[in-house]
Design an enzyme around this catalytic site. Structure first.
Site, PDB file in Angstrom:
ATOM      1  N   THR A  98      -1.606  -3.823   2.603  1.00 42.16           N
ATOM      2  CA  THR A  98      -1.434  -4.710   1.444  1.00 42.16           C
ATOM      3  C   THR A  98      -1.695  -4.033   0.108  1.00 42.16           C
ATOM      4  OG1 THR A  98      -3.753  -5.410   1.599  1.00 42.16           O
ATOM      5  CG2 THR A  98      -2.117  -6.756   2.757  1.00 42.16           C
ATOM      6  N   TYR A 152      -6.207  -9.732 -15.214  1.00 39.92           N
ATOM      7  CA  TYR A 152      -5.132  -9.570 -14.243  1.00 39.92           C
ATOM      8  C   TYR A 152      -3.824  -9.962 -14.919  1.00 39.92           C
ATOM      9  CZ  TYR A 152      -3.555  -9.516  -9.373  1.00 39.92           C
ATOM     10  OH  TYR A 152      -2.953  -9.190  -8.177  1.00 39.92           O
TER      11      TYR A 152
END
Lengths: 605, 605
Positions: free
Chosen positions: A182, A520
């Site tokens: 991932t 983010y």
């Protein structure tokens, strides 16, 4: 479920329960996961003929609902008309390079690994040669990866990993540990120049919870165990490890350690380096392990600390002892609306000063707040969305502006008293900063969206939109300026290149610390008619990173370096640091068995 | 003083205060400290003609008070009559080895260091060649140290440290970083086999607080700054770094990092590895440094983490960025008496489960509780002490036994609400475990004694008692058994050797964690008439460590390894770990410039 933990009375009396040894889990069913795109095979966004979007399957609360607002809203944001029938069809699987075999290695490995523990299936090999960067995902769908692992092996015992490393040393093979695949740093991408046979060591069969020590609140877990299985396995006995990265459904304990991961609820449970008490690591110089896992030690140079952030370059984590916590008595969501991002940041700042800080606190910017609204199943179109927002109490009565307001979502967790204390502070500070509480269901929805949103990137890629997330950490005082600088820079770079439409760039604060925050970003571009779109996107992402570094941000808060950001290392650490690090890698792994080559700053390919 | 910290409102408005640059402190006055014994020159225990003991000077609350109970109580415990006039007179300073000079190195160093920054004074050289183990303290008073540094240098700038390392590399010199000289692990003791010139690099002139960032709550401090000066320097602006090891009066920031130190209030502020955001380290391969100090990062192999616990073997820490905290609104002491140690441990255990845990929680065993009572200024003798204890409310009404009862001291710290919450839980749990609260003044006294007690060891050494402390960390479920096993083992070993009197052995729990505790032992023997008493003591201490390891304890919680415990490393870590570590040391420092030789497990001298 609540934990059946011993009390101090039992402890003092010597009646300490034995360690629990849970039954071995069934082998992980890799077929549940999609190969060419993120996530579960049964889950994907689709556009209906009426231009509504729907998430298939039944895994997430979002699934099955018609979302009419997403496409029109995206069209407005990007300034491009989206034709759902105009699909950039992936040509997955791409052409794959021939496997390079190493017969001597293979012969040796067959002595201790059964047939079912080796795979040279091309698609399996491909899957083990990438993570989820836009470059990689674009390449497997519309291009190719020039180098992928030549063989995938599935050791089921720590001894097998040791034997693999010995065989690799003897026969000049390159080993690449594989957890959940991932990563978003090109950490699994094989270097084109790697001439040796590359063997991916998939830890999926090392996935047991070996023991749970309820008295001392720790558990020993194999490195290939996936986050969702760890959570489920511990919850059965009333515990949690509390580590919840956004990738928790697929990422593994070993991967968390190797990438130096951070979890959503780190305010309560800590980041991975605070959770791991001990780790076994198989290296080219032997296995790193210890006889005990005491609560804290000063035992000199401590090899365990060196593994965090090693990204596959120093060895293979096979198991770790981690702290565990009784499942919380209570978990409660909350959401607070603020008139603007600045006031939301001010709220978070004061929260870290006047805490207790909730288990999680996230602040969206306005665009991300709007995106969240488009993911609501309503029957109206874009105009209706705007009007709905304008009809909100906050916009009507409090003068919040639809294109400036933001939302902060919170998770309170702990005992009743702890939750009450977390909530009381949040409530008081929300008032101070002009915030309006928007209710638990809005908060819960915000967190649930996390897992659904992960499917959007591969969905929009088919519709000519290339997107990616990236993150940083930065001291408080530079946070707002950093967000603004990055957005401005990306827009400038986009314009300068004459790219079609508008860039889509949005951010949120996902972690708070006393000294700063994690920010983010999501960033996407329309790429129809753009030559080499993946490279163009990568250029823009590098410009964004340049701006992040100029603005005082770090290279990464939790994604890591991999190959995607290695070129920036010389800007953030001194030449001495790089020389030291290279010398240590050379010493720990002189033959570069763990040759995936992340974090390289020299000129090797 | 309360911190003048900005609020989120100021943050959002962009009105962030500049970093504060405090004025440079005066040069550290080393003459305040004693050379041959622990602590300040003006402070020492003395026996009066009436056999009462008094601590000289005026630095501590204990100073000046006549303590009539200590000597008689020690006589009872050790089973030996102490004649205060029978003194084992130290012959300090001992004979000192000749300094080995390296003229080429000296010539180069004189180019950048002024005359006052070099010392070859024999007593100064001696002081830089030891810490405070019993072996070292016995040796400087009654024996000798066969090898000590040949030269002491006092760099005042980071560049000077870099130049020193370069000169050492060029001229084959061994460098030993020196902070406060407070280690208790033989970490500063020079190896007899070291043929090169040994130069002690005293960081005392690198002692500035370079800046204080109140908005982001961090400060940059030079590594030679002493704990008490850091505390004072930050308090002037309303802040604390919160790190309070028992050695805080003398130990330095650089020393804390190199030994992987722990502070008394780590429950609130964290241990040193949690407080340090960044560090500059001068190594043989260049200086490790970075451009920023973000709140948290994932930047691959992170050299900063490797320095914790390096004990002078990898480089010289010159500065660090640390978290700082506003001075707490409130600090309150508390003490709880328990009928026995077991119930005290049970109380602490539940405290970690049901918290909030106070900033500090310490639990004495019965003997240490008694020792604390003897340090009270009363006019009666030993009989009166016993009778006083028996007259206590707890012994009369609650049936507490004088030779079983224990005390737990607590420090609550934080906002009014936090202190109230910490206190409420402690109160509730004390009741659950049969504890009786003994009041704030008893609690405060317990903590104040810490600094005074440090002077006892050198005092009793003159009176034929050799003592030392050592510590470990261990999971909760093994804690009580470990304490019992160690005490039994020490008594057995003492008896087996036919040593005079009884061994004195006592312990306390000094730190609590969710998964276990730190246990701190004091151990002393009567040594009159014992041949090679220091070696005999060391043997017993090693037996105690053997028993600690058998009982599941760690090699050390915060003291470290140094040379004192290096022989045990192969018992607690795997051969692979040792091989790895040795390879890394070789790579980072191929010429062994940082050659103090701690943590060696090979056969080199």
């Amino acid at each position: 479920m609540r934990a059946r933990t011993p009390s101090g009375v039992e402890l003092a009396s010597g009646r300490i329960p034995e360690r629990i040894v849970p039954p071995a889990p069934p082998p992980r069913d890799d077929s549940l996961e999609s190969l060419p795109v993120w996530g579960f095979r049964d889950t994907a966004f689709q556009v209906l003929p009426n231009r509504s979007v729907v998430l298939t399957g039944g895994r997430y609360p979002l699934c099955g609902a018609e979302l009419p607002d997403l496409v029109p809203w995206m069209e407005t944001q990007i300034g491009i008309a989206i034709d759902p029938r105009d699909v950039h069809e992936p040509s997955y699987p791409p052409a794959l390079p021939e496997a390079r075999s190493n017969p001597a290695f293979l012969e040796e490995v067959r002595k201790f690994l059964p047939d079912g523990a080796l795979s040279s299936d091309p698609e399996i090999r491909l899957r083990h040669g990438h993570g989820h960067t836009q470059e990689e995902m674009y390449a497997i769908k519309y291009g190719m990866l020039p180098r992928i692992p030549d063989l995938v092996v599935y050791p089921a015992r720590e001894e097998d990993v040791e034997a693999l490393v010995e065989a690799a040393l003897r026969h000049g093979v390159c080993l690449v540990p594989y957890g959940g695949g991932t990563n978003v740093t090109d950490a699994l991408r094989c270097r084109e120049g790697e001439e040796r046979t590359i063997v991916s060591v998939d830890l999926g069969r090392l996935n047991r919870i070996l023991w749970i020590d309820t008295a001392n609140q720790m558990a020993c877990i194999e490195a290939g165990a996936v986050g969702r299985d760890i959570a489920e396995g511990l919850a059965r006995y009333g515990f949690t490890v509390g580590h919840e990265p956004d990738s928790i459904e697929f990422s593994t304990l070993g991967g968390w350690i190797a990438t130096h991961a951070s979890g959503m609820k780190k305010n309560r449970y800590g980041n991975i380096e605070e959770l791991v008490l001990d780790a076994h690591v198989v290296t080219a110089r032997g296995t790193l392990s210890r006889s005990t896992a005491p609560p804290r030690e000063s035992v000199g140079l401590d090899a365990r600390r060196w593994i965090f952030g090693s990204e596959g370059t120093l060895g293979i984590v096979t198991r770790a002892v981690v702290k565990i916590f009784p499942l919380p008595e209570l978990q409660r969501y909350d959401a607070v609306l603020f008139p603007d991002f600045e006031r939301g940041v001010a709220f978070l700042y004061d929260l870290t000063r006047e805490g207790p800080v909730p288990a999680s606190a996230r602040l969206m910017d306005n665009l991300q707040f709007q995106l969240g609204q488009t993911l609501k199943p309503r029957t109206a179109g874009l105009a209706a969305l705007k009007s709905r927002l304008e009809k909100l109490y906050v916009t009507r009565l409090r003068g919040f502006e639809v294109d400036r307001m933001t939302a902060c979502t919170l998770v309170y967790e702990g005992s009743h008293a702890e939750v009450a204390a977390q909530e009381a502070v949040a409530k008081r500070l929300a008032r101070r900063h002009g915030g309006l509480r928007a209710g638990a269901s809005n908060g819960e929805r915000g967190y649930q969206l996390t897992f659904g949103i992960a499917y959007i990137r591969d969905f929009v890629m088919k519709h000519w939109i290339l997107g990616e997330s990236f993150e940083t950490s930065v001291p408080w005082s530079q946070a707002i300026a950093l967000c603004e600088n990055v957005k401005r820079r990306v827009r400038e770079e986009h314009r300068r290149r004459g790219l079609p439409g508008n860039p889509f760039i949005t951010c949120r604060v996902t972690q708070v610390y006393p000294t700063g925050v994690c920010i983010y970003f999501y960033f996407a571009i329309w790429y129809k008619g753009v030559e080499h779109p993946s490279e163009v996107y990568a250029e823009l992402e590098r410009a964004a990173r340049d701006e992040i570094l100029r603005s005082g941000g770090s290279l990464s808060h939790h994604h890591g370096v991999g190959k995607l950001r290695e070129r920036f290392l010389p800007r953030v650490v001194s030449p001495g640091t790089l020389a030291w690090r290279d010398a240590l890698k050379e010493a720990a792994d002189p033959r570069d068995v763990f040759g995936i080559g992340n974090q390289r700053t020299d000129t090797r390919a």
